[in-house]
Design an enzyme around this catalytic site. Sequence first.
Site, PDB file in Angstrom:
ATOM      1  N   THR B 158     -36.290 -53.336  11.972  1.00 54.28           N
ATOM      2  CA  THR B 158     -35.643 -54.508  12.572  1.00 54.28           C
ATOM      3  C   THR B 158     -34.125 -54.320  12.448  1.00 54.28           C
ATOM      4  O   THR B 158     -33.530 -53.692  13.307  1.00 54.28           O
ATOM      5  CB  THR B 158     -36.125 -55.823  11.931  1.00 54.28           C
ATOM      6  OG1 THR B 158     -36.040 -55.725  10.518  1.00 54.28           O
ATOM      7  CG2 THR B 158     -37.560 -56.120  12.331  1.00 54.28           C
ATOM      8  N   LYS B 184     -40.007 -50.586   6.139  1.00 54.75           N
ATOM      9  CA  LYS B 184     -38.882 -51.237   6.829  1.00 54.75           C
ATOM     10  C   LYS B 184     -38.388 -52.344   5.923  1.00 54.75           C
ATOM     11  O   LYS B 184     -39.128 -52.877   5.089  1.00 54.75           O
ATOM     12  CB  LYS B 184     -39.323 -51.812   8.162  1.00 54.75           C
ATOM     13  CG  LYS B 184     -40.244 -52.995   8.016  1.00 54.75           C
ATOM     14  CD  LYS B 184     -39.841 -54.237   8.782  1.00 54.75           C
ATOM     15  CE  LYS B 184     -38.555 -54.805   8.343  1.00 54.75           C
ATOM     16  NZ  LYS B 184     -38.324 -56.198   8.726  1.00 54.75           N
ATOM     17  N   THR B 195     -38.622 -59.225   3.161  1.00 60.54           N
ATOM     18  CA  THR B 195     -38.985 -58.968   4.563  1.00 60.54           C
ATOM     19  C   THR B 195     -39.141 -57.486   4.729  1.00 60.54           C
ATOM     20  O   THR B 195     -38.284 -56.802   5.279  1.00 60.54           O
ATOM     21  CB  THR B 195     -37.876 -59.396   5.539  1.00 60.54           C
ATOM     22  OG1 THR B 195     -37.568 -60.735   5.272  1.00 60.54           O
ATOM     23  CG2 THR B 195     -38.349 -59.303   6.975  1.00 60.54           C
ATOM     24  N   GLU B 280     -28.636 -54.910   4.461  1.00 58.88           N
ATOM     25  CA  GLU B 280     -27.762 -55.423   5.517  1.00 58.88           C
ATOM     26  C   GLU B 280     -26.314 -55.437   5.039  1.00 58.88           C
ATOM     27  O   GLU B 280     -25.976 -56.117   4.073  1.00 58.88           O
ATOM     28  CB  GLU B 280     -28.234 -56.810   5.953  1.00 58.88           C
ATOM     29  CG  GLU B 280     -29.498 -56.722   6.810  1.00 58.88           C
ATOM     30  CD  GLU B 280     -30.097 -58.066   7.151  1.00 58.88           C
ATOM     31  OE1 GLU B 280     -30.991 -58.081   8.020  1.00 58.88           O
ATOM     32  OE2 GLU B 280     -29.688 -59.084   6.562  1.00 58.88           O
ATOM     33  N   ASN B 402     -26.170 -61.765   9.721  1.00 51.54           N
ATOM     34  CA  ASN B 402     -27.077 -62.894   9.562  1.00 51.54           C
ATOM     35  C   ASN B 402     -26.588 -64.187  10.195  1.00 51.54           C
ATOM     36  O   ASN B 402     -27.386 -65.098  10.429  1.00 51.54           O
ATOM     37  CB  ASN B 402     -27.404 -63.094   8.085  1.00 51.54           C
ATOM     38  CG  ASN B 402     -28.367 -62.031   7.644  1.00 51.54           C
ATOM     39  OD1 ASN B 402     -29.479 -61.990   8.143  1.00 51.54           O
ATOM     40  ND2 ASN B 402     -27.928 -61.139   6.782  1.00 51.54           N
ATOM     41  N   THR B 407     -28.932 -65.259  17.883  1.00 57.46           N
ATOM     42  CA  THR B 407     -28.163 -65.484  19.111  1.00 57.46           C
ATOM     43  C   THR B 407     -27.469 -64.232  19.619  1.00 57.46           C
ATOM     44  O   THR B 407     -27.783 -63.137  19.211  1.00 57.46           O
ATOM     45  CB  THR B 407     -27.134 -66.594  18.882  1.00 57.46           C
ATOM     46  OG1 THR B 407     -26.417 -66.300  17.693  1.00 57.46           O
ATOM     47  CG2 THR B 407     -27.818 -67.921  18.749  1.00 57.46           C
TER      48      THR B 407
END
Lengths: 407, 407
Positions: B158, B184, B195, B280, B402, B407
């Site tokens: 992702t 992942k 996640t 991230e 994040n 969007t």
Amino acid sequence: VSIESHFKEIDGGVCAPAGFLASGVAAGIKKPGSPKLDCALVVSDRTATAAGAFTKNVLKSPPTKWTEGVCIRGEARAVFLNSGNANAVTGTKGAEDAQRIAECVSGPLGFPITQVAVLSTGVIGVLLPMDRVEQGIANCIPALSTSGAADAATAIMTTDLVKKEMALEVPLSGGTVRIGAMAKGSGMIRPDMATMFCIITSDAQIDADVLKPMIRTCVEASFNSICVDNDMSTSDAVVCLCNGASGVAVQPGTADADLFESALRRVCIHMAQWLVRDGEGATKFVEINVSGAETDVDAKTMARSVAESQLCKTAFAGEDANWGRIACAVGYAGVGFEPERLCVSIGGLEVLYEGLPTGYAEAEAAAIMKQHDIRIDIKVGDGPGKATFWTSDLTHQYVSINADYRT
Amino acid sequence: VSIESHFKEIDGGVCAPAGFLASGVAAGIKKPGSPKLDCALVVSDRTATAAGAFTKNVLKSPPTKWTEGVCIRGEARAVFLNSGNANAVTGTKGAEDAQRIAECVSGPLGFPITQVAVLSTGVIGVLLPMDRVEQGIANCIPALSTSGAADAATAIMTTDLVKKEMALEVPLSGGTVRIGAMAKGSGMIRPDMATMFCIITSDAQIDADVLKPMIRTCVEASFNSICVDNDMSTSDAVVCLCNGASGVAVQPGTADADLFESALRRVCIHMAQWLVRDGEGATKFVEINVSGAETDVDAKTMARSVAESQLCKTAFAGEDANWGRIACAVGYAGVGFEPERLCVSIGGLEVLYEGLPTGYAEAEAAAIMKQHDIRIDIKVGDGPGKATFWTSDLTHQYVSINADYRT
């Protein structure tokens, strides 16, 4: 007419109640030679009853321990505070320094040393520059005045962008009393306690044994119901001094006691919300209400889980109505509930109803997320438990402030 | 010679063990019409024993519940995974969709539906586009091959920047077995579970009842010992399939079982660390060791407190040796210890010794903080408890990723 409409906001901060003096001076603790105020002194003209709430960190700093002792004994004449150095993780020398500060205040003013609260905030693990601190105290004492509250409130700021003070008039059956407050705090904000101080003064006459449970209750609903980030400080405290200078007594179990506690709660909630609004890098103020839980404690656990979630807080920063992250954070709070009972509204717009997305209009949700203040209502069942928590968003600016704090 | 030097890294990912096929295709689940791979299928040529570990979120997704059932029964032939949509908070329809995926895999391949694990990751609260998912499955099946592992590992990404797969050869007394893995995960990473997916394959022959406690132990030391942020997902899982195709059996209580578990642990730790390295926005990989606690659980609680602290993580991002924040986070972990016993080293440089700063050279500490990999050693007493946790730094890039996710 709500009970709160009885209260009138007035000027004067911690000096609004009768018999309180304050001052703030620059002593070069933040930075040698800097004109920034960094020492504050608040003094009562007579012995006040005292109550407090303190960080639960194992590494509670020497001044925090000292001040906890003052509040346990329940009597105080003065509070000295400095910013720029927390005197935390400083061992025996740190404890000696905290006591030395109390001596430097109590000696010239003729108070018992045991009645001087001492609080320090700032960098951890560095000994206080005691020569400068002592000079700061020596300068604070002659500067004491009934108009010194603003300087005191300014002197306790660290990363705060605005100074935080307020005062209320509270009409009791025997006459009017006043409550004043000043606070600092912006980052390292979470329950039990944040990197924050809140000094509350009042000229009500109230026993320490009556005041202490009031402070506990008010702190639970305010400073223990906010977060900016997920760190708990080594240093920090709420301290309330009631000196009785108004001549108006608050007797336990009376309507006056309820009214006074309600005013105290309003002050605490207002100051706590202010810390969040001035949260490091914050661009949003988010209220999270949880209802329908089995107990208030369960509700608060779930509200806090959302309030502390980095993914929810970055979504707030991005003005993204990402209710999936909100639901997810409720789900991992460690409290059981039936997923098919979960409802979530954002700014009054229902986005999840009984476990399923409602098919709301994204444009409407997006408009709500653009507002500065955002309310989130979460219902998890039919139980009586409810709670409210306040949080900020997590922004680039938060990272910038904290990546560069010491350097 | 350490036990781990017995293992040889080999190519092939989840297809390195005998009897496993895999594929990955683009089905437009991430974005209609996009060429990005988003469906993966891993199949064993015979029934494999299965064990897993799953998120503890109350809002555990329908596919996660389905796959937990497969692992409880302990037998599997296939794992289907998609990225782009988590099929979480999707109610009864979500559960029907998860089962439908299992049907679409089991029907054409002639497997019992109960032996097909199904995992979905991505946005929460949106129904799967089942027409596209079914087409994805239909395309995955003919694409299955012994060289399909890389496509499968790519299809589950992702926000991951790199695909994550590895394989080891493990020489047992009866012959060599192989362990393969793909994973992942990048954000929403914390214990219980992140996640993340990790699919582990092996051609060892081992009973499900022997495999299950091994997976629990390995997950505790790996995926339950990492964080990127403080969120726990609704979706995610570690699933291990052992098909016995090597003809080499692992009997409980033998040296072979120890060696096999050690290899599994190495795979799990390697993959878990990789999730943190690819966290991230991460620019740092930080290992936190706590020793001297009363129990391993206490040590892990303290290590985790530092690993999850936003202030520590922003200090790492700022390359600031702010050990005060590290000490502070140990202090609020909720575990008692004597402050005057606390020692902290950063990259081997002792900065706090028995509760007091050591007077180390800031330049030396700054040089250590500039490295990509940073080790922090914390000693809290003389107890036998110890633990290791891995974390990333908290950067502007994390916030950007994040704040803009949906969007």
